[in-house]
Design a protein around this motif. Sequence first.
Motif: not given
Length: 205
Positions: A52-59, A76-80, A132-135, A143-151
């Motif tokens: 799974x890949x965990x990324x920092x999306x702060x811009x 589905x293996x992309x995480x925030x 917010x940045x991804x969106x 919903x996808x960005x939220x899932x990346x950081x939660x479920x």
Amino acid sequence: MSIGHTAADASQIGEAVAAGARMSTHLGNGAHLMLPRHPNYLWEQLAQDELWSCVIADGFHLPDQVLKVVLKVKGEQALLVSDAVAISGLEPGVYKTHIGGDVVLTSEGKLHLAADPRLLAGSAQMLLWGIAHLNRRGLADFPTAWEMASTRPARLMGLPVAEGLSIGAPADFVLLDSMQADGRIPLRQTYKAGKIVYDRSQQSL
């Protein structure tokens, strides 16, 4: 087990996955300024189906093009993750940290070493900023960005909250206001196991 800031070659990454590694921490960051065209440890981690890949999306940590590639490849293996440090939420200025010494927080929200603006000193932004940045940049719908950081992270770790708002799952959730013009997402309330633990109108409970 996760592969962090690494200098591993392709065969070593393969060995790590075979030994049980399941995630790449801060993929694309903490990397050398110059890498071989191929192979290199970024391509290899993206190519490993088990990782799974965990990324920092702060811009600031990763350009949008890199985020887009990671999201497309990993799905589905992309995480925030935030990479937020202790001075997150403070006003722009110069601060001293236990890692990095003197650092500068700019008015745009970038946190860098005072001695070299090219080198980041972690992030001063929380997960809602990354969502917010991804969106906002059209890289993922909300919903996808939220899932990346939660479920999704919960699913990787086998936590009950991976079920989200389902019968029998822990009632851990937040109440948000609509995204503002500046791209921020105001947090109104936070619930843990069905009980309110933060209320903006009261600051804290």
